[in-house]
Design an enzyme around this catalytic site. Structure first.
Site, PDB file in Angstrom:
ATOM      1  N   LYS A 105       8.343  -3.157  -0.437  1.00  0.00           N
ATOM      2  CA  LYS A 105       8.874  -2.148   0.500  1.00  0.00           C
ATOM      3  C   LYS A 105       7.901  -2.045   1.672  1.00  0.00           C
ATOM      4  O   LYS A 105       6.832  -1.463   1.574  1.00  0.00           O
ATOM      5  CB  LYS A 105       9.037  -0.772  -0.149  1.00  0.00           C
ATOM      6  CG  LYS A 105       9.966   0.097   0.716  1.00  0.00           C
ATOM      7  CD  LYS A 105       9.607   1.545   0.810  1.00  0.00           C
ATOM      8  CE  LYS A 105       8.541   1.942   1.749  1.00  0.00           C
ATOM      9  NZ  LYS A 105       8.839   1.860   3.201  1.00  0.00           N
ATOM     10  N   GLU A 132      -9.935  10.197   8.114  1.00  0.00           N
ATOM     11  CA  GLU A 132      -9.581   8.887   8.658  1.00  0.00           C
ATOM     12  C   GLU A 132      -8.699   9.097   9.899  1.00  0.00           C
ATOM     13  O   GLU A 132      -7.676   9.775   9.829  1.00  0.00           O
ATOM     14  CB  GLU A 132      -8.805   8.104   7.592  1.00  0.00           C
ATOM     15  CG  GLU A 132      -8.581   6.659   7.961  1.00  0.00           C
ATOM     16  CD  GLU A 132      -7.912   5.857   6.847  1.00  0.00           C
ATOM     17  OE1 GLU A 132      -7.066   6.416   6.133  1.00  0.00           O
ATOM     18  OE2 GLU A 132      -8.239   4.665   6.713  1.00  0.00           O
ATOM     19  N   CYS A 165      -7.968  -0.510   7.633  1.00  0.00           N
ATOM     20  CA  CYS A 165      -8.528   0.357   6.593  1.00  0.00           C
ATOM     21  C   CYS A 165     -10.045   0.202   6.495  1.00  0.00           C
ATOM     22  O   CYS A 165     -10.751   1.150   6.194  1.00  0.00           O
ATOM     23  CB  CYS A 165      -7.869   0.076   5.252  1.00  0.00           C
ATOM     24  SG  CYS A 165      -7.876  -1.652   4.821  1.00  0.00           S
TER      25      CYS A 165
HETATM   26  P1  TAP Z   1       1.713   6.189   4.283  1.00  0.00           P
HETATM   27  O1  TAP Z   1       2.639   7.346   4.402  1.00  0.00           O
HETATM   28  O2  TAP Z   1       0.740   6.168   3.172  1.00  0.00           O
HETATM   29  O3  TAP Z   1       2.655   4.883   4.280  1.00  0.00           O
HETATM   30  C1  TAP Z   1       2.320   3.668   3.658  1.00  0.00           C
HETATM   31  C2  TAP Z   1       3.549   3.098   2.946  1.00  0.00           C
HETATM   32  O4  TAP Z   1       3.968   4.004   1.924  1.00  0.00           O
HETATM   33  C3  TAP Z   1       4.764   2.917   3.845  1.00  0.00           C
HETATM   34  O5  TAP Z   1       5.506   1.790   3.409  1.00  0.00           O
HETATM   35  C4  TAP Z   1       5.556   4.186   3.584  1.00  0.00           C
HETATM   36  O6  TAP Z   1       6.926   4.074   3.897  1.00  0.00           O
HETATM   37  C5  TAP Z   1       5.347   4.342   2.094  1.00  0.00           C
HETATM   38  N1  TAP Z   1       5.566   5.692   1.588  1.00  0.00           N
HETATM   39  C6  TAP Z   1       5.476   6.869   2.243  1.00  0.00           C
HETATM   40  N2  TAP Z   1       5.747   7.896   1.406  1.00  0.00           N
HETATM   41  C7  TAP Z   1       6.018   7.365   0.198  1.00  0.00           C
HETATM   42  C8  TAP Z   1       6.343   7.896  -1.074  1.00  0.00           C
HETATM   43  N3  TAP Z   1       6.454   9.207  -1.280  1.00  0.00           N
HETATM   44  N4  TAP Z   1       6.548   7.052  -2.111  1.00  0.00           N
HETATM   45  C9  TAP Z   1       6.424   5.713  -1.938  1.00  0.00           C
HETATM   46  N5  TAP Z   1       6.119   5.151  -0.754  1.00  0.00           N
HETATM   47  C10 TAP Z   1       5.905   5.957   0.307  1.00  0.00           C
HETATM   48  O7  TAP Z   1       0.912   6.020   5.614  1.00  0.00           O
HETATM   49  P2  TAP Z   1       1.323   6.565   7.058  1.00  0.00           P
HETATM   50  O8  TAP Z   1       1.870   7.955   7.027  1.00  0.00           O
HETATM   51  O9  TAP Z   1       2.189   5.556   7.624  1.00  0.00           O
HETATM   52  O10 TAP Z   1      -0.107   6.693   7.716  1.00  0.00           O
HETATM   53  C11 TAP Z   1      -0.856   7.887   7.516  1.00  0.00           C
HETATM   54  C12 TAP Z   1      -2.317   7.610   7.475  1.00  0.00           C
HETATM   55  O11 TAP Z   1      -2.576   6.765   6.349  1.00  0.00           O
HETATM   56  C13 TAP Z   1      -2.855   6.813   8.663  1.00  0.00           C
HETATM   57  O12 TAP Z   1      -3.107   7.619   9.752  1.00  0.00           O
HETATM   58  C14 TAP Z   1      -4.073   6.212   8.053  1.00  0.00           C
HETATM   59  O13 TAP Z   1      -5.116   7.159   8.051  1.00  0.00           O
HETATM   60  C15 TAP Z   1      -3.655   5.930   6.628  1.00  0.00           C
HETATM   61  N6  TAP Z   1      -3.227   4.516   6.467  1.00  0.00           N
HETATM   62  C16 TAP Z   1      -4.033   3.727   5.740  1.00  0.00           C
HETATM   63  C17 TAP Z   1      -3.702   2.399   5.603  1.00  0.00           C
HETATM   64  C18 TAP Z   1      -4.566   1.507   4.794  1.00  0.00           C
HETATM   65  S1  TAP Z   1      -4.590  -0.083   5.111  1.00  0.00           S
HETATM   66  N7  TAP Z   1      -5.248   1.952   3.797  1.00  0.00           N
HETATM   67  C19 TAP Z   1      -2.564   1.874   6.201  1.00  0.00           C
HETATM   68  C20 TAP Z   1      -1.726   2.724   6.917  1.00  0.00           C
HETATM   69  C21 TAP Z   1      -2.087   4.048   7.034  1.00  0.00           C
HETATM   70  P3  TAP Z   1       7.479   4.623   5.305  1.00  0.00           P
HETATM   71  O14 TAP Z   1       6.911   3.763   6.353  1.00  0.00           O
HETATM   72  O15 TAP Z   1       8.924   4.464   5.188  1.00  0.00           O
HETATM   73  O16 TAP Z   1       7.018   6.058   5.408  1.00  0.00           O
END
Ligand code: TAP
Length: 497
Positions: A196, A401, A305
């Site tokens: 996903k 972060e 990350c």
């Molecule tokens: P997340 O919400 O954690 O999204 C990451 C993945 O999880 C996406 O595919 C998202 O889908 C999915 N997801 C979201 N809610 C879920 C749930 N309840 N159950 C299962 N899967 C779910 O990250 P974000 O909101 O996009 O970013 C928020 C913060 O996270 C960023 O600002 C950053 O600090 C951190 N982040 C960290 C990383 C790494 S590499 N560690 C990467 C991205 C972000 P959708 O896209 O459909 O919501």
């Protein structure tokens, strides 16, 4: 903005008109009736519109993966045959490298150079390295001392078997590369997988699923569901037929996924980002440290990350370090990822742009001095990079972060004081140490609380080096033997004779 934009390959446009939503059982599928525009972050325009998966579509994807697992079509192949198919998959990714790099750059916003070198280049190496584990998974014979029944002899050994259906939930910062970090270890272990991707960046995962099929990975072994995290993602993590969940993203969502996995006793691994420090000692080479900081802090606009975001610099170097970082960010050229002259590209989405800008405002309100970088266009999701001086450990920007081009610099006098600030974080993904004093480095490395410690380098990954976090940065490791073994179960066998 410059006028050196590269022309989009016709294959990219052909894919954009072909993709319709999820990819299940070797076919594109448009979805549940709900749609999302997939946006180009450089101009906020729609690249294409995809159908979104609901629970019924996730069920279809998991059922397809389970059918492939149960009928043994993939796991039953000779390991050498599976390895050959994965190597062919890597060859296809390499052959389509420019198309894939353009697609990733268009959808994520990143520089075409990074997309070519890191996303595609590193991934091809990663795929070949990990494919090699297919033929090297092994158990052990053990020396048992079982004493009954009297006179019996025993032969005992362990057997590594694929865990079953794996669910991979992928973020938006390196969607192509992180998809492969989930897919290849699972396939090498003999599992099938449902990916996903983040709703904002699903394109490269869909193209990869097509290429896997072309390489000979049986239809249904690698499925992609495009759908909202709160609906499709959560339902996938909770699915009783999923035997392992591997997630990369935020700590908050990672914890929900861990709980969901434990509820049905699925295995899980979580890679949850970091607030990664760089510790620059008094004797460090300032040129290298500044260059390293720019690379470590601004790669992919800081949406990494493992990016460095806290810079603890010995007071004797602090002012020069800030000045040089500030000089560098002022002179950066700005533009879309497909402009090879642009050094700074847009962030992934309006939502994330607003979140990073709010962090900068808050840092200023809490007392940090903001040194701003190059001006950015209003169109698209750009954020001008900033160096923050006068940051203290208590400020939000030193603790949370940000995931953007925000470099916080904090001076220290004694090494112990610097080390204490390095470890003063809930997160512990990675850290780097900048010094030419070998004994000092050797003493500090074990005391730094992080899954990876680099010395005189930062964000340098290799397929053979396990990668993952301690503390709130997650559980489990990507890469190396560990990532493949994490997609297996260990069975103990004991034969009496
Ligand atoms: P997340 O919400 O954690 O999204 C990451 C993945 O999880 C996406 O595919 C998202 O889908 C999915 N997801 C979201 N809610 C879920 C749930 N309840 N159950 C299962 N899967 C779910 O990250 P974000 O909101 O996009 O970013 C928020 C913060 O996270 C960023 O600002 C950053 O600090 C951190 N982040 C960290 C990383 C790494 S590499 N560690 C990467 C991205 C972000 P959708 O896209 O459909 O919501």
């Amino acid at each position: 903005m410059t006028d050196t934009m590269i022309a989009r390959l016709p294959e990219v446009d052909a894919f954009l008109s072909r993709a319709s939503g999820s990819f299940i059982d070797g076919e594109h599928l448009s979805g549940s009736g709900r749609h999302a525009d997939i946006i180009d972050p450089s101009n906020a325009l729609s690249l294409t519109r995809l159908g979104l998966a609901d629970e019924a579509i996730v069920d279809r994807a998991v059922a397809s993966a389970k059918r492939c697992f149960d009928n043994g079509i993939w796991r039953g192949m000779k390991p050498a045959q599976r390895e050959r198919i994965l190597l062919k998959f890597a060859d296809l990714v390499e052959a389509h490298g420019e198309e894939l790099a353009q697609l990733e750059s268009l959808n994520q916003g990143k520089s075409i150079h990074i997309a070519r070198m890191v996303d595609v280049g590193f991934s091809v190496d990663f795929m070949r390295y990990t494919a090699g584990w297919t033929t090297k998974l092994e158990g052990q014979t053990t020396s048992v001392s079982i004493g009954m029944p009297e006179g019996a002899e025993f032969h005992a050994y362990t057997l590594r078997q694929p865990v079953g259906v794996v669910a991979g939930i992928v973020p938006w910062n390196f969607p192509f590369m992180i998809t492969l970090w989930k897919v290849i270890p699972a396939l090498a272990a003999g599992c099938s997988i449902v990916i996903k991707p983040a709703t904002e960046t699903p394109l490269s995962a869909l193209r990869l699923a097509e290429l896997a099929l072309e390489a000979g990975v049986p239809a249904g072994t690698f499925n992609v569901v495009v759908g909202a995290g709160s609906i499709a993602g959560q339902y996938l993590a909770e699915h009783p037929d999923v035997r392992k969940v591997t997630f990369t993203g935020s700590t908050a969502v990672g914890k929900q996924i861990g709980h969901a996995a434990v509820d049905h006793m699925a295995r899980f691994s979580l890679e949850l980002g970091g607030k990664n420090p760089m510790l620059v000692l008094e004797d460090a080479d300032l040129d290298k440290a500044v260059h390293g900081a720019l690379m470590a802090g601004l790669l992919n606009q800081g949406q990494v990350c493992a990016a460095a975001s806290r810079f603890y610099v010995h007071r004797s170097l602090h002012d020069a370090f800030c000045e040089r970082l500030h000089g560098a960010i002022q002179g950066m050229s700005v533009g879309p990822g497909l402009d090879p002259a642009a050094q700074l590209n847009p962030l992934v989405s309006r939502r994330h742009q607003q979140s990073v800008l709010a962090h900068i405002e808050r840092a200023q309100a809490e007392g940090a001095k903001v040194l701003r970088g190059a001006a950015v266009p209003e169109e698209g999701f750009y954020v001008s990079p900033v160096v923050l001086s006068g940051v203290t450990q208590q400020m939000t920007v030193a603790r949370e972060e940000v995931f953007g081009p925000v470099l916080s610099v904090i001076p220290f006098d004694k090494i112990e004081e610097g080390l204490a600030m390095v470890n003063d974080s809930d997160l512990g993904l990675a850290a780097s140490l900048w010094t030419n004093d070998l004994s000092q480095a050797m003493r500090l490395i074990p005391r730094i609380e992080a899954g990876t410690v680099w010395v005189n380098t930062h964000v340098t990954l290799d397929a053979s080096l396990p990668f993952g976090g301690v503390k709130q940065s997650g559980i489990g490791r990507e890469f190396g033997r560990e990532a493949v073994e994490a997609c297996t179960e260990l069975k103990s066998v004991c034969i009496a004779y």
